[in-house]
Design a protein around this motif. Structure first.
Motif, PDB file in Angstrom:
ATOM      1  N   THR A  46      39.296  33.925  42.088  1.00 40.24           N
ATOM      2  CA  THR A  46      38.819  34.723  40.959  1.00 40.24           C
ATOM      3  C   THR A  46      38.926  33.955  39.646  1.00 40.24           C
ATOM      4  OG1 THR A  46      40.976  35.797  40.758  1.00 40.24           O
ATOM      5  CG2 THR A  46      39.293  36.947  42.041  1.00 40.24           C
ATOM      6  N   ASN A  50      35.820  33.656  37.269  1.00 47.05           N
ATOM      7  CA  ASN A  50      35.860  34.021  35.848  1.00 47.05           C
ATOM      8  C   ASN A  50      35.628  32.810  34.954  1.00 47.05           C
ATOM      9  OD1 ASN A  50      36.271  36.731  36.283  1.00 47.05           O
ATOM     10  ND2 ASN A  50      38.493  36.541  36.250  1.00 47.05           N
ATOM     11  N   GLY A 122      37.912  43.176  34.421  1.00 53.68           N
ATOM     12  CA  GLY A 122      36.802  43.361  35.342  1.00 53.68           C
ATOM     13  C   GLY A 122      37.352  43.610  36.734  1.00 53.68           C
ATOM     14  N   PRO A 123      36.485  43.904  37.678  1.00 53.55           N
ATOM     15  CA  PRO A 123      36.966  44.229  39.019  1.00 53.55           C
ATOM     16  C   PRO A 123      37.704  43.077  39.704  1.00 53.55           C
ATOM     17  CG  PRO A 123      34.574  44.504  38.885  1.00 53.55           C
ATOM     18  CD  PRO A 123      35.053  44.075  37.551  1.00 53.55           C
ATOM     19  N   SER A 124      37.194  41.873  39.561  1.00 56.06           N
ATOM     20  CA  SER A 124      37.860  40.741  40.224  1.00 56.06           C
ATOM     21  C   SER A 124      39.222  40.459  39.584  1.00 56.06           C
ATOM     22  CB  SER A 124      36.978  39.495  40.170  1.00 56.06           C
ATOM     23  OG  SER A 124      36.765  39.092  38.837  1.00 56.06           O
ATOM     24  N   THR A 125      39.298  40.544  38.278  1.00 52.54           N
ATOM     25  CA  THR A 125      40.565  40.328  37.594  1.00 52.54           C
ATOM     26  C   THR A 125      41.550  41.437  37.921  1.00 52.54           C
ATOM     27  OG1 THR A 125      39.305  39.341  35.788  1.00 52.54           O
ATOM     28  CG2 THR A 125      41.588  39.845  35.347  1.00 52.54           C
ATOM     29  N   LEU A 126      41.052  42.659  37.997  1.00 50.41           N
ATOM     30  CA  LEU A 126      41.911  43.794  38.310  1.00 50.41           C
ATOM     31  C   LEU A 126      42.525  43.652  39.705  1.00 50.41           C
ATOM     32  CD1 LEU A 126      42.931  46.621  37.462  1.00 50.41           C
ATOM     33  CD2 LEU A 126      40.935  47.545  38.637  1.00 50.41           C
ATOM     34  N   ILE A 127      41.733  43.279  40.687  1.00 47.84           N
ATOM     35  CA  ILE A 127      42.241  43.136  42.058  1.00 47.84           C
ATOM     36  C   ILE A 127      43.240  41.995  42.142  1.00 47.84           C
ATOM     37  CG2 ILE A 127      41.565  42.506  44.412  1.00 47.84           C
ATOM     38  CD1 ILE A 127      38.960  44.093  43.891  1.00 47.84           C
TER      39      ILE A 127
END
Length: 184
Positions: A46, A50, A122-127
């Motif tokens: 990720t 990013n 964002g979704p990738s950072t959140l996961i």
């Protein structure tokens, strides 16, 4: 020391974790290492994703991606040093971290997981950040230690012997008499 000895010592390390660490259940020891390794790998991917935000001139996600890359390398170095067996200084960093108490890793992982989310949400950072934060939570649980036995908790909850006993001298604890603690 040969390469085989290094790898053998690295695999053995999770079970030989020091003086106070024998009471930690095996599923927490190996689960935290597995989750930390997985979180490191996810953060590497990720972070690259990013970092590609530079194509769209999104510099916030670039800095968030760089921090995720660094966090992923740190997690892999601390949780899975056998993946970095050819880099000598990674072994030294891992050895220093192994001698520290679990709460230091808990604070480190929980704190560092928030930085990429603040820079690029964002979704990738959140996961990826959630995986690192959960690893920190597991280390926090391990730092608390084992729960006391029923007898120990009962002894702590019971009143002192030389103080007059409630209910006509009958010795009760909160665990034995729910009417004492139940709201009326």
């Amino acid at each position: 020391m040969s390469m085989g000895d290094k790898v053998t010592n690295l695999w053995k390390r999770a079970s030989d974790e020091g003086e106070n660490r024998d009471e930690i259940p095996w599923h927490l020891k190996y689960g935290s290492r597995t989750l930390g390794t997985f979180a490191g790998i996810v953060n590497l991917f990720t972070g690259i994703w990013n970092g590609l935000g530079l194509i769209f001139l999104n510099t916030d996600c670039l800095f968030g991606g760089i921090i995720q890359l660094l966090l992923g390398m740190l997690l892999i170095a601390l949780e899975a040093p056998f993946l970095c067996v050819f880099i000598d200084y990674m072994q030294k960093v891992s050895d220093v971290a192994e001698n520290k108490p679990y709460w230091t890793r808990a604070i480190l992982y929980a704190g560092l997981s928030l930085i990429p989310m603040l820079l690029c949400f964002g979704p990738s950072t959140l996961i990826a950040s959630a995986l690192v934060f959960c690893t920190g939570l597991l280390y926090g649980l391990m730092s608390v230690g084992k729960k006391g036995s029923r007898e120990d908790m009962g002894a702590i909850a019971s009143p002192v012997d030389n103080v007059s006993q409630p209910m006509g001298g009958h010795h009760t604890t909160l665990m034995e008499d729910p009417d004492v603690w139940r709201p009326t």
